[in-house]
Design a protein around this motif. Sequence first.
Motif, mmCIF file in Angstrom:
data_model
loop_
_atom_site.group_PDB
_atom_site.id
_atom_site.type_symbol
_atom_site.label_atom_id
_atom_site.label_comp_id
_atom_site.label_asym_id
_atom_site.label_seq_id
_atom_site.Cartn_x
_atom_site.Cartn_y
_atom_site.Cartn_z
ATOM 1 N N SER A 96 11.340 8.073 7.886
ATOM 2 C CA SER A 96 11.003 7.546 6.641
ATOM 3 C C SER A 96 9.599 7.153 6.788
ATOM 4 C CB SER A 96 11.916 6.396 6.372
ATOM 5 O OG SER A 96 11.604 5.710 5.232
ATOM 6 N N PRO A 97 9.035 7.237 5.852
ATOM 7 C CA PRO A 97 7.632 6.977 5.995
ATOM 8 C C PRO A 97 7.295 5.506 6.207
ATOM 9 C CG PRO A 97 8.225 7.883 3.872
ATOM 10 C CD PRO A 97 9.470 7.680 4.624
ATOM 11 N N ASP A 98 8.255 4.666 6.515
ATOM 12 C CA ASP A 98 8.007 3.265 6.773
ATOM 13 C C ASP A 98 9.062 2.740 7.727
ATOM 14 O OD1 ASP A 98 10.334 2.774 5.277
ATOM 15 O OD2 ASP A 98 9.174 2.705 3.415
ATOM 16 N N PHE A 99 9.036 1.436 7.953
ATOM 17 C CA PHE A 99 9.981 0.809 8.865
ATOM 18 C C PHE A 99 11.108 0.122 8.103
ATOM 19 C CE2 PHE A 99 6.020 1.143 11.214
ATOM 20 C CZ PHE A 99 6.445 1.663 12.420
ATOM 21 N N GLY A 100 11.755 0.808 7.181
ATOM 22 C CA GLY A 100 12.893 0.246 6.463
ATOM 23 C C GLY A 100 12.472 -0.606 5.279
ATOM 24 N N LEU A 101 13.370 -1.526 4.876
ATOM 25 C CA LEU A 101 13.121 -2.384 3.719
ATOM 26 C C LEU A 101 12.274 -3.598 4.097
ATOM 27 C CD1 LEU A 101 16.744 -2.403 2.292
ATOM 28 C CD2 LEU A 101 14.781 -1.337 1.194
ATOM 29 N N MET A 102 11.489 -4.082 3.146
ATOM 30 C CA MET A 102 10.737 -5.306 3.360
ATOM 31 C C MET A 102 11.670 -6.515 3.295
ATOM 32 S SD MET A 102 7.201 -4.835 1.218
ATOM 33 C CE MET A 102 6.724 -6.490 1.757
ATOM 34 N N ASP A 103 11.310 -7.592 3.979
ATOM 35 C CA ASP A 103 12.071 -8.836 3.900
ATOM 36 C C ASP A 103 11.959 -9.419 2.496
ATOM 37 O OD1 ASP A 103 12.759 -8.666 6.577
ATOM 38 O OD2 ASP A 103 11.038 -9.873 7.233
ATOM 39 N N SER A 104 13.046 -10.003 2.015
ATOM 40 C CA SER A 104 13.014 -10.608 0.681
ATOM 41 C C SER A 104 11.994 -11.751 0.651
ATOM 42 C CB SER A 104 14.401 -11.136 0.302
ATOM 43 O OG SER A 104 14.829 -12.123 1.216
ATOM 44 N N GLY A 105 11.287 -11.868 -0.462
ATOM 45 C CA GLY A 105 10.285 -12.919 -0.607
ATOM 46 C C GLY A 105 8.928 -12.572 -0.035
ATOM 47 N N THR A 106 8.738 -11.340 0.440
ATOM 48 C CA THR A 106 7.444 -10.932 0.970
ATOM 49 C C THR A 106 6.797 -9.905 0.042
ATOM 50 O OG1 THR A 106 8.459 -9.214 2.355
ATOM 51 C CG2 THR A 106 8.096 -11.381 3.358
ATOM 52 N N ILE A 107 5.474 -9.905 0.028
ATOM 53 C CA ILE A 107 4.683 -8.992 -0.794
ATOM 54 C C ILE A 107 3.643 -8.328 0.097
ATOM 55 C CG2 ILE A 107 3.029 -8.830 -2.694
ATOM 56 C CD1 ILE A 107 4.403 -11.213 -3.987
ATOM 57 N N ARG A 108 3.454 -7.023 -0.078
ATOM 58 C CA ARG A 108 2.446 -6.305 0.693
ATOM 59 C C ARG A 108 1.502 -5.557 -0.254
ATOM 60 N NH1 ARG A 108 5.309 -2.648 3.918
ATOM 61 N NH2 ARG A 108 5.576 -4.270 5.479
ATOM 62 N N LEU A 109 0.201 -5.749 -0.043
ATOM 63 C CA LEU A 109 -0.827 -5.022 -0.778
ATOM 64 C C LEU A 109 -1.547 -4.113 0.209
ATOM 65 C CD1 LEU A 109 -2.380 -7.943 -2.869
ATOM 66 C CD2 LEU A 109 -0.593 -6.341 -3.577
ATOM 67 N N THR A 110 -1.645 -2.829 -0.138
ATOM 68 C CA THR A 110 -2.302 -1.860 0.731
ATOM 69 C C THR A 110 -3.333 -1.098 -0.077
ATOM 70 O OG1 THR A 110 -0.275 -1.592 2.023
ATOM 71 C CG2 THR A 110 -1.971 0.084 2.291
ATOM 72 N N GLY A 111 -4.547 -0.977 0.463
ATOM 73 C CA GLY A 111 -5.590 -0.274 -0.251
ATOM 74 C C GLY A 111 -6.472 0.539 0.672
ATOM 75 N N GLY A 112 -6.990 1.638 0.133
ATOM 76 C CA GLY A 112 -7.898 2.503 0.856
ATOM 77 C C GLY A 112 -8.566 3.440 -0.123
ATOM 78 N N TYR A 113 -9.216 4.487 0.389
ATOM 79 C CA TYR A 113 -9.944 5.419 -0.462
ATOM 80 C C TYR A 113 -8.984 6.138 -1.410
ATOM 81 C CZ TYR A 113 -12.868 9.351 -1.879
ATOM 82 O OH TYR A 113 -13.553 10.275 -2.609
ATOM 83 N N LYS A 114 -9.155 5.919 -2.727
ATOM 84 C CA LYS A 114 -8.360 6.542 -3.781
ATOM 85 C C LYS A 114 -6.858 6.266 -3.648
ATOM 86 C CE LYS A 114 -11.484 10.360 -4.869
ATOM 87 N NZ LYS A 114 -11.608 11.836 -4.992
#
Length: 219
Positions: A21-39
């Motif tokens: 999967s393109p990630d490590f499973g589900l995020m923990d409840s109550g957490t927020i992740r912002l990811t940014g890069g070129y376009k």
Amino acid sequence: MLRNFCMLLFLCVVSMLLVASPDFGLMDSGTIRLTGGYKAFSFQMGVLSFLEAGWSTDTGTYFKLGFDRSFHITGQLSVSGPDVGEVILSTGYDFGPVWLSLGALYKTDLPAVSFLGGYLYSAFSADNQRSYLALKIGRFQELQPDPSVKRDFTSIDVSAGYRASLDINLLVSRMVETELIFVSTWEINDDLSDISIYPNRIFTGMGFTFDLKKTLNDQ
């Protein structure tokens, strides 16, 4: 140094061939992740222990449901337009230093094209996912409105990242982690047309994770 890198790469390749999967499973409840890069930009939030939601420039709005412990099984639905959608099903296991996952994907962009395929994903981390090296190999078929027109190709992703723990209060949340991310993708047609040593896509960016629960617990 070179010997350690070669060993890490070897272990990642071997683990990927065992299963994934393109990630490590589900995020923990109550957490927020912002990811940014070129376009590219994404917003992710752990809503409940079994539900994650968010938005990205690549896939639009998405919802992910599932069970996530050492073993995970998830289903994700993404919608980025009236006729553009994507469904991903994945299952995998966290063996500690090695994360393995197997996934299937269907994407439609009517009436132009649709994609169908599966992928193997493996990530290796020697320090509890603080830094990681990952490989993902997918086999996909691109279908055009004309059934006789199709493209079979292999997709190869190489990614690496480094996570650093933080403890910074920001208004109603607390920043708990930052991450450097690098992803490089190649697509190889079965007929070897347009083959190149240069990646089809490169992403370099940063991610920031915020924990709402820690701030609420302190109040």
